[in-house]
Write a protein that holds these residues in place. Structure first.
Motif, PDB file in Angstrom:
ATOM      1  N   UNK A 112      40.960  24.124  49.471  1.00 19.42           N
ATOM      2  CA  UNK A 112      41.531  25.263  50.177  1.00 19.42           C
ATOM      3  C   UNK A 112      41.577  26.495  49.286  1.00 19.42           C
ATOM      4  N   UNK A 113      42.057  26.309  48.040  1.00 16.33           N
ATOM      5  CA  UNK A 113      42.141  27.431  47.113  1.00 16.33           C
ATOM      6  C   UNK A 113      40.749  27.994  46.815  1.00 16.33           C
ATOM      7  N   UNK A 114      39.780  27.106  46.629  1.00 18.54           N
ATOM      8  CA  UNK A 114      38.416  27.541  46.314  1.00 18.54           C
ATOM      9  C   UNK A 114      37.803  28.337  47.442  1.00 18.54           C
ATOM     10  N   UNK A 123      54.055  31.839  48.337  1.00 18.33           N
ATOM     11  CA  UNK A 123      53.397  31.500  47.077  1.00 18.33           C
ATOM     12  C   UNK A 123      51.891  31.555  47.284  1.00 18.33           C
ATOM     13  N   UNK A 124      51.164  31.352  46.193  1.00 18.97           N
ATOM     14  CA  UNK A 124      49.714  31.375  46.255  1.00 18.97           C
ATOM     15  C   UNK A 124      49.173  32.564  45.487  1.00 18.97           C
ATOM     16  N   UNK A 125      47.836  32.637  45.402  1.00 16.27           N
ATOM     17  CA  UNK A 125      47.236  33.670  44.560  1.00 16.27           C
ATOM     18  C   UNK A 125      47.474  35.075  45.100  1.00 16.27           C
ATOM     19  N   UNK A 126      47.385  35.236  46.425  1.00 10.52           N
ATOM     20  CA  UNK A 126      47.594  36.561  46.998  1.00 10.52           C
ATOM     21  C   UNK A 126      49.026  37.033  46.770  1.00 10.52           C
ATOM     22  N   UNK A 153      45.830  16.618  46.209  1.00  8.14           N
ATOM     23  CA  UNK A 153      45.429  17.636  45.248  1.00  8.14           C
ATOM     24  C   UNK A 153      44.028  18.163  45.546  1.00  8.14           C
ATOM     25  N   UNK A 154      43.085  17.285  45.815  1.00  3.81           N
ATOM     26  CA  UNK A 154      41.711  17.713  46.083  1.00  3.81           C
ATOM     27  C   UNK A 154      41.652  18.565  47.340  1.00  3.81           C
ATOM     28  N   UNK A 155      42.429  18.213  48.358  1.00  3.73           N
ATOM     29  CA  UNK A 155      42.460  19.022  49.573  1.00  3.73           C
ATOM     30  C   UNK A 155      42.947  20.443  49.259  1.00  3.73           C
TER      31      UNK A 155
END
Length: 407
Positions: free
Chosen positions: A403-405, A13-16, A397-399
């Motif tokens: 990571x995503x950013x 999963x994830x954006x990639x 969530x913030x962590x």
């Protein structure tokens, strides 16, 4: 991050991964993320804002399991608005302290009908409303294009109109429509004193007052008054059965019997005279029986959740965040964060995939350059979350956001 945060480090999963999958299927990243969010909503052990919009058909059909508790299922099915539909109308009118009520398949249809009926009585098709009101933002100019009404904006500020604005408005209007609560401003309600003054100001101008009360059911805790007293300020009221009560859909207009009788005639003309409506109506009756009494409990817990979210973001050293309003007026409120919407949307889904706890189930929208906003709704599933649970989930969530950013 929690001990379970890394259990799915290898999951595809994830954006990639979403981009790669999207290239294969032709679907957009947003569509793929929606599918992931829907899957997580179903499988996560804990969801703060569990939404019927993401439920399965089987889950929604389960609402009818309680139908026999609220209506005799051996009665004949409704035909064009009789039977069980009339029972719901009578129950709604009694709750709102009105003479009569009419059931409609949608709120968009219901409010147009009510306001065009009032326009015929006042002789003025002008409807004064807020610039953020539902007809102005979500209904494709239906008032003017379909019903011959002329909406004018009292204000577009993120608050309810004031009595001074009503009195000082520089042209006549036949009806004042007030959305209670005002969703786009953060589910805001005025004080009781402010509301009564606004109604009085409209009546001073010989205008009728109509409450867009899609979520009026939620307002009793804030106002500290029963539904019939709140609704009694207005000349007519619209309520929704799914937005607070979790029914399949449906709405009602309540007010004087002569207005409601005319509204039923227009309901037929608008195509709202549906042959069988008992599934939706039965779920509305279940909602009135089961969800309506619990709304004050949801509102109280929403204030606990809102405070814990603020504390969690402060502990996580987020440079800026806002829970709006700071003390929720209803069981729904907004959360604003200083990130791109795509980043926090991805982090929200990953949290559910990796920790089995979904903190933010609703979509994130762009609130401005580098700002994202979402809505939180506190219902039965949220009552399982303590303030400590919420704060820990915020840290996770913030962590993930960071990571995503950084990707």
């Amino acid at each position: 991050m929690s001990d379970t945060a890394g259990r799915a480090a290898e999951e595809p999963h994830g954006r990639a991964a979403s981009q790669a999958e999207g290239q294969e299927t032709g679907e957009s990243p947003a569509t793929l993320r929606y599918k992931r969010r829907r899957a997580v909503h179903r499988t996560a052990e804990r969801v703060l804002s569990r939404s019927s919009a993401l439920a399965t058909i089987r889950e929604r059909l389960a609402l009818l399991d309680a139908a026999g508790d609220v209506y005799d299922l051996d009665e004949s099915a409704d035909i064009y608005g009789n039977g069980v539909v009339e029972t719901l109308e009578e129950r709604t009118a009694a709750l709102l302290g009105m003479e009569a009520a009419a059931f409609f398949p949608t709120g968009t249809m219901a409010q147009q009908v009510a306001l065009r009926c009032w326009a015929g009585r006042t002789g003025d098709p002008t409807v004064a409303l807020h610039g953020l009101a539902h007809p102005e933002t979500y209904e494709r100019q239906a008032f003017s294009r379909l019903s011959g009404l002329r909406p004018v904006r009292l204000t577009s500020e993120p608050r309810l109109p004031t009595a001074d604005e009503v009195r000082a408005f520089d042209e006549p209007f036949g009806a004042l429509m007030l959305e209670l609560p005002l969703r786009e401003a953060g589910f805001l309600l005025p004080s009781w004193e402010e509301l009564t003054e606004v109604v009085e100001a409209a009546h001073e101008r010989d205008a009728v007052v109509h409450f867009d009360g899609a979520r009026l059911w939620e307002s009793t805790t804030h106002f500290g008054r029963p539904l019939d007293e709140i609704a009694g300020l207005a000349d007519s009221v619209y309520v929704s059965y799914y937005k607070s009560l979790d029914a399949y859909g449906g709405a009602a207009i309540a007010g004087p019997r002569t207005l409601v009788d005319e509204a039923k005639a227009w309901r037929h003309r608008y195509g709202g005279q549906i042959f069988h409506q008992f599934p939706t109506v039965l779920t509305a009756l279940v909602g009135l029986e089961r969800e309506l009494p619990r709304l004050p409990e949801y509102v109280r817990h929403a204030r606990v959740v809102a405070a814990a979210l603020r504390e969690g973001f402060a502990e996580a050293a987020v440079p800026w965040s806002r829970v709006h309003p700071e003390e929720p007026h209803t069981h729904e409120f907004q959360v604003w964060l200083p990130y791109e919407a795509d980043v926090v949307a991805e982090a929200s889904v990953r949290q559910g995939e990796r920790t089995d706890a979904l903190l933010f189930a609703r979509p994130w929208d762009r609130g401005g350059p580098g700002l994202a906003v979402t809505e939180v709704e506190v219902r039965a599933s949220a009552l399982e979350w303590t303030a400590d649970d919420v704060r820990r989930a915020v840290g996770d969530f913030v962590a993930l956001v960071e990571k995503v950013a950084g990707e």
